[in-house]
Structure formats: C-alpha cells, structure tokens
Motif scaffolding. Structure first.
Motif, PDB file in Angstrom:
ATOM      1  N   ARG A 123       0.843  -1.207   0.000  1.00  0.00           N
ATOM      2  CA  ARG A 123       0.000   0.000   0.000  1.00  0.00           C
ATOM      3  C   ARG A 123       0.870   1.245   0.000  1.00  0.00           C
ATOM      4  O   ARG A 123       2.041   1.199   0.319  1.00  0.00           O
ATOM      5  CB  ARG A 123      -0.883   0.009   1.244  1.00  0.00           C
ATOM      6  CG  ARG A 123      -1.893  -1.103   1.237  1.00  0.00           C
ATOM      7  CD  ARG A 123      -2.616  -1.135   2.568  1.00  0.00           C
ATOM      8  NE  ARG A 123      -3.503  -2.265   2.623  1.00  0.00           N
ATOM      9  CZ  ARG A 123      -3.637  -3.058   3.681  1.00  0.00           C
ATOM     10  NH1 ARG A 123      -2.943  -2.826   4.771  1.00  0.00           N
ATOM     11  NH2 ARG A 123      -4.459  -4.062   3.657  1.00  0.00           N
ATOM     12  N   TRP A 125       1.870   5.141   1.278  1.00  0.00           N
ATOM     13  CA  TRP A 125       1.816   6.004   2.462  1.00  0.00           C
ATOM     14  C   TRP A 125       2.000   7.445   1.991  1.00  0.00           C
ATOM     15  O   TRP A 125       3.013   7.785   1.389  1.00  0.00           O
ATOM     16  CB  TRP A 125       2.915   5.617   3.466  1.00  0.00           C
ATOM     17  CG  TRP A 125       2.826   6.437   4.717  1.00  0.00           C
ATOM     18  CD1 TRP A 125       3.556   7.552   5.018  1.00  0.00           C
ATOM     19  CD2 TRP A 125       1.921   6.236   5.811  1.00  0.00           C
ATOM     20  NE1 TRP A 125       3.160   8.044   6.234  1.00  0.00           N
ATOM     21  CE2 TRP A 125       2.157   7.257   6.742  1.00  0.00           C
ATOM     22  CE3 TRP A 125       0.922   5.280   6.093  1.00  0.00           C
ATOM     23  CZ2 TRP A 125       1.445   7.366   7.943  1.00  0.00           C
ATOM     24  CZ3 TRP A 125       0.219   5.394   7.284  1.00  0.00           C
ATOM     25  CH2 TRP A 125       0.484   6.420   8.189  1.00  0.00           C
ATOM     26  N   ASN A 177       0.424  -2.297  13.436  1.00  0.00           N
ATOM     27  CA  ASN A 177       1.469  -1.306  13.147  1.00  0.00           C
ATOM     28  C   ASN A 177       1.019   0.145  13.049  1.00  0.00           C
ATOM     29  O   ASN A 177       1.737   0.954  12.492  1.00  0.00           O
ATOM     30  CB  ASN A 177       2.131  -1.676  11.813  1.00  0.00           C
ATOM     31  CG  ASN A 177       1.153  -1.526  10.658  1.00  0.00           C
ATOM     32  OD1 ASN A 177      -0.045  -1.708  10.832  1.00  0.00           O
ATOM     33  ND2 ASN A 177       1.645  -1.181   9.507  1.00  0.00           N
TER      34      ASN A 177
HETATM   35  P1  ADP Z   1      -3.333  -0.820   7.369  1.00  0.00           P
HETATM   36  O1  ADP Z   1      -3.647   0.255   8.353  1.00  0.00           O
HETATM   37  O2  ADP Z   1      -4.511  -1.241   6.572  1.00  0.00           O
HETATM   38  O3  ADP Z   1      -2.567  -1.950   7.953  1.00  0.00           O
HETATM   39  P2  ADP Z   1      -0.864   0.275   6.321  1.00  0.00           P
HETATM   40  O4  ADP Z   1      -0.339   0.321   7.701  1.00  0.00           O
HETATM   41  O5  ADP Z   1      -0.167  -0.540   5.339  1.00  0.00           O
HETATM   42  O6  ADP Z   1      -2.399  -0.130   6.301  1.00  0.00           O
HETATM   43  O7  ADP Z   1      -0.935   1.767   5.801  1.00  0.00           O
HETATM   44  C1  ADP Z   1      -1.326   2.078   4.465  1.00  0.00           C
HETATM   45  C2  ADP Z   1      -2.733   2.637   4.421  1.00  0.00           C
HETATM   46  O8  ADP Z   1      -2.869   3.735   5.324  1.00  0.00           O
HETATM   47  C3  ADP Z   1      -3.088   3.209   3.061  1.00  0.00           C
HETATM   48  O9  ADP Z   1      -3.709   2.231   2.272  1.00  0.00           O
HETATM   49  C4  ADP Z   1      -4.032   4.374   3.368  1.00  0.00           C
HETATM   50  O10 ADP Z   1      -5.367   3.923   3.536  1.00  0.00           O
HETATM   51  C5  ADP Z   1      -3.571   4.826   4.729  1.00  0.00           C
HETATM   52  N1  ADP Z   1      -2.627   5.958   4.672  1.00  0.00           N
HETATM   53  C6  ADP Z   1      -1.699   6.254   3.726  1.00  0.00           C
HETATM   54  N2  ADP Z   1      -1.002   7.340   4.045  1.00  0.00           N
HETATM   55  C7  ADP Z   1      -1.474   7.762   5.238  1.00  0.00           C
HETATM   56  C8  ADP Z   1      -1.144   8.858   6.096  1.00  0.00           C
HETATM   57  N3  ADP Z   1      -0.184   9.735   5.807  1.00  0.00           N
HETATM   58  N4  ADP Z   1      -1.872   8.960   7.241  1.00  0.00           N
HETATM   59  C9  ADP Z   1      -2.849   8.098   7.563  1.00  0.00           C
HETATM   60  N5  ADP Z   1      -3.209   7.063   6.794  1.00  0.00           N
HETATM   61  C10 ADP Z   1      -2.526   6.886   5.641  1.00  0.00           C
END
Ligand code: ADP
Length: 329
Positions: A123, A125, A177
């Motif tokens: 994904r 960030w 995480n």
């Molecule tokens: P998950 O929370 O589903 O485990 P990850 O930890 O891999 O996901 O974080 C990626 C996801 O977090 C992205 O798919 C998006 O929805 C979200 N995201 C991306 N950038 C940010 C950010 N700067 N702040 C908060 N959420 C974000």
C-alpha cells in the motif's frame, strides 16, 4: 563548524560580533560570514548588523542535520549516523541500501518528502513535503529471525511515549502497526527484515508521522480516517522536536527490549492497545473470519476467538483487520 556557530548564537539573545565568533570558532571572519550565509539559505533567520554582529532570530522547522542533532538526547542513534534528504522515493529503500553497505545500528534516514512512501502489503503512504516525519532506522538486533515481528511492538511502545508529549488525547496502538489518536491514524510503522535462517542481517524500521497536515491535505480515500498532531492538539508542532522525542523514546524501548526481553514491551503495548477487546474482521488470502481479538502472543500474533470459540492465530504479514462495527478501517 555550522553547528558550533549555531550553538554560540543560540546561547544568548544579544548580538555577537563576527570577531568574537571567529575567535571562539578559530576560523577567519570571512569563514564565519560564509557559514552564516549558508545557514540563512537553509532557512535560519539571522540578523546581521555591520560592526555589531549577528543574532539568531528564528530557527527553521526543517529536518536539517544541525537542527536534529542540537540537544538530541539519544545514547547513540542518529548521532554519527544521520542522513537527511529533501526528497527520496522511500526512506526504507534508502535505509536498506545503506544497511546492505554495512551501516551500523542506529543509522537514521529522514526526508522532507517521499515520492513512493510505502505501507504494508504494497500500500502507499502519503508523505507530503514538510508536513510530517518520514524516517527509517537501521537495527541489527541479536535475536532470532522468528522474533523479528516483536520489533514492531517495541517501536510502537516508543512511539506512543514520544507522541504523548505533544497531545493530551489518548494515543493508542492498532495491531499490528498503526498509532491512532481518537481512532484516527496519526502514524504508521513498516518493519522490513533481511535475514538468514538463524541470524538477522538487519531490520529497517520505517515510520511515517502526520504532524502538520490539515484535514483537507489528506487524500480523499482516507481523509476521514487520518489525523495529524496539529489536528489533534490544535496547534502547529515543531517537527524536529517530534523526531527527537521519537528517536529518544524508541531507542529507550529498544534497549529495554534487548536487556529484559519482550515481556515489559508487550505489557505496555497491551495497556495501550486499541484492538484488544474488540470485535474484528480478519481478511485473509483465503477468506475471512470474525471474532473477538482477545490477546497477542509472544510472536506478536493476534489471537481471535470466533463464535464457535475457536481461536485463530493471526500473523501480521498477510492480513487486514477491521473492526466489525466499521468504526475504523
Ligand atoms: P493498514 O492500516 O490497513 O494496515 P498500512 O499500515 O499498510 O495499512 O498503511 C497504508 C494505508 O494507510 C493506506 O492504504 C491508506 O489507507 C492509509 N494511509 C496512507 N497514508 C497515510 C497517512 N499519511 N496517514 C494516515 N493514513 C494513511
């Protein structure tokens, strides 16, 4: 030399003459003048008055080496091993390259902007310029590779302590995480491992923290699920201070882990967990399960009990966990 000049200028709020600076630093007045100009280019506001000297008016909120190292209270981290960039594809990628070249534990890579910031499972960030902290740290723990997932917990516990200095609200950890404030994601942790069967070469920890974004600066897809320290506290926050607190607290948590093992870490983690005690839906490659997230085990797996009282052990690597009531996704 720049560091030394800054330290002298920061010590008082009087003007300091070029001559005095040159004596204290042991370089010519022309050299001082050049360093001062260089600092101005980096964003330091410095008044220069002929015959009177120089006075520091304002420091920039930039993640510059001089700023990060000023009064940094880590034992070792970042002190000799700090790389700062305007822009990188991903700080984890840069850190992995440095780790492969043999750079030591405690090496820190930080950037003002990531063009390809990464989350888990491929994904993205969002890492807008100057708004957050996009940082990676190289670790070389002497633990078995099977225990590497514990490191994410160590980092989360350190992060929690660091962020609590900046907001009065509850800061929680969402398994595995994410760091949440008021159920919204303020920071994410990405742990990447390079190992042989019995030995870890290195672990690279990537951390993204939203510091000064306004709500409309988040991408639409997750705008309602994200927050920043500014949104949570109602004021702009100096990113350098946040980064310093993070490095200090995470290093402490890591040293505690190396000295006393996982148990003090998981205790603190559980006290601040957002996930435990909640009904969750786990999306796996081969289907999904619903149940109560009731504990985390020694390996950092989430234990979920379904309606038939069957316990499922969930590994972080391959799942997505959502609250059943849809509050937070
Ligand atoms: P998950 O929370 O589903 O485990 P990850 O930890 O891999 O996901 O974080 C990626 C996801 O977090 C992205 O798919 C998006 O929805 C979200 N995201 C991306 N950038 C940010 C950010 N700067 N702040 C908060 N959420 C974000």
């Amino acid at each position: 030399m720049k560091e030394k000049i800054l330290k002298i200028l920061s010590a008082g709020d009087e003007y300091i003459s070029g001559e005095k600076l040159s004596n204290l630093c042991g370089v010519s007045r022309t050299a001082i003048w050049k360093h001062i100009n260089n600092l101005k280019e980096e964003g330091y506001e410095i008044n220069s008055q002929s015959r009177i000297g120089y006075k520091l008016i304002k420091r920039p909120d930039s993640l510059l080496k001089t700023e990060i190292l000023q009064d940094l209270k880590t034992k070792k981290w970042a002190k000799e091993l700090l790389y700062t960039f305007e822009e990188v594809n991903s700080t984890n990628k840069v850190a992995k390259k440095l780790a492969n070249e043999g750079k030591a534990e405690g090496t820190v890579v930080v950037a003002e902007h990531q063009s390809q910031g990464k989350g888990r499972l491929g994904r993205t960030w969002s890492s807008p310029k100057g708004k957050g902290i996009w940082v990676s740290i190289i670790l070389r723990p002497h633990i078995l590779p099977t225990k590497a997932s514990q490191i994410t917990f160590v980092i989360a516990v350190g992060m929690l302590k660091a962020l609590k200095n900046f907001v009065n609200l509850d800061v929680k950890i969402k398994w595995p995480n994410d760091i949440l404030i008021n159920t919204k994601k303020v920071a994410g942790i990405l742990t990447e491992l390079s190992a042989e069967i019995e030995r870890i070469n290195y672990v690279v920890i990537g951390i993204g923290v939203n510091v000064n974004q306004s709500q409309n600066e988040f991408p639409l897809e997750f705008r309602d699920k994200a927050t920043s320290l500014k949104l949570a506290s109602g004021q702009e926050i100096a990113r350098v201070k946040v980064l310093q607190a993070m490095l200090e607290e995470i290093e402490k948590a890591y040293n505690l882990y190396l000295a006393e093992g996982f148990s003090p870490i998981i205790d603190q983690w559980k006290q601040n967990s957002f996930t435990l005690g909640k009904e969750v839906k786990v999306l796996m490659n081969d289907g999904e399960i619903e149940g109560l997230a009731f504990d985390v085990n020694e390996d950092g797996c989430l234990l979920v009990k379904d309606d038939d009282k069957k316990v499922h052990t969930i590994l972080a690597g391959d799942v997505s966990v959502r609250l059943v009531n849809g509050d937070y996704a």
